[in-house]
Design an enzyme around this catalytic site. Sequence first.
Site, PDB file in Angstrom:
ATOM      1  CD  GLU A 141      -9.719 -68.617  31.012  1.00 34.45           C
ATOM      2  OE1 GLU A 141      -9.126 -68.963  32.046  1.00 34.45           O
ATOM      3  OE2 GLU A 141     -10.277 -69.419  30.245  1.00 34.45           O
ATOM      4  CG  ASN A 340     -10.261 -68.785  16.970  1.00 32.83           C
ATOM      5  OD1 ASN A 340      -9.741 -67.680  16.852  1.00 32.83           O
ATOM      6  ND2 ASN A 340     -10.453 -69.597  15.941  1.00 32.83           N
ATOM      7  CE  LYS A 341     -11.002 -68.496  27.038  1.00 34.32           C
ATOM      8  NZ  LYS A 341      -9.773 -68.962  27.681  1.00 34.32           N
ATOM      9  CB  VAL A 342     -15.623 -70.624  21.293  1.00 35.91           C
ATOM     10  CG1 VAL A 342     -16.640 -71.732  21.091  1.00 35.91           C
ATOM     11  CG2 VAL A 342     -15.979 -69.789  22.521  1.00 35.91           C
TER      12      VAL A 342
END
Length: 346
Positions: A141, A340-342
């Site tokens: 993703e 951010n993604k994480v």
Amino acid sequence: MTSRMRAEIGEQPDALRRTVDALLPRTADIAALARETRQVLFIARGSSDNAAVYGRYLVESHAGRLATLAAPSIATAYRRKLDLDGVLAVAISQSGKTEEIVETLDWAAGCGARTVAVTNGAGSPLAEAAEVALITRAGDELAVPATKTYTTQLAALSVLGLGLGADVEAGDLRAVPDEVARLIDLTESSDALPEIVEELAAVPGAVVSGRGIAFGTALELALKIKEACYLHAMGLSYADLLHGPIAVVDDRTPALLVAAESGPTLPGTIALARRVQGAGARAYGVGGGAGLAGACSAALPGPGLPEWVAPLALIVPGQILVENLARRLGVDPDVPRGLNKVTQTD
């Protein structure tokens, strides 16, 4: 040009199909842990926390077990030991790399809990930390806002419910991917979509409300509006909304109301739409069948699924709405500012 978020919305039917096929055989593993536990503790943040709200309502309403949402700071900041004997701790993280979630699951195990992980990260620290890892099959993703990782988490939690003895039919879960595909087409061809986008683009924010099994969907839709469109959005149970915050709903603050097409909370959602409209504000429906659509200013279609699995598809019209609204506002939905993604938290 198609955004990555929109492309990943379109990948959800296949992602859900892969996830359901992979995880339904794991119900026996969950049932083995269920025999040694009495209640469920969900550990999550962000969109995963909204998925946990769905899991909580599913477990309590259909599996008859007490379920609660963890406060990870008890483990990571206060470092307080609790007696978790008889608890099944379920940690949810799309990446499986959020240190706070991994640390809290380790803490739960150290306090006597049995452990399950729900993650899209095979081989991730979270998956390695759990006794049973339910690995979703969302694929990579790339857009920051979670779409397919969120709905596949819901699918994994549906399997968790089945393993805990929920009084539902597994066949309902297998119907979800085709219903999501149908709903994507219905939403994008709906005359209501551009109408709602234009009206939301002209206001500073909205209230998003649902109740029961649909409550997590309301919270997730509110989060998406905030993070991808930079609008104020308050996600509330309609019961809490009626206790005072409904005063904020006016001609500059519409209400987005989400509901399955059946279930005990649908009549209350319809009544809320009528109250909002009666006060001179706009009410937009997501799902809820003809009853909710008829009580609203405009409405997006919802899934023709039983209430217990409806949230797996009910968020999809909301995702499409948010992606369209972000582009209308000149915002890139793939990379919201400051995210951010994480996400790591102290």
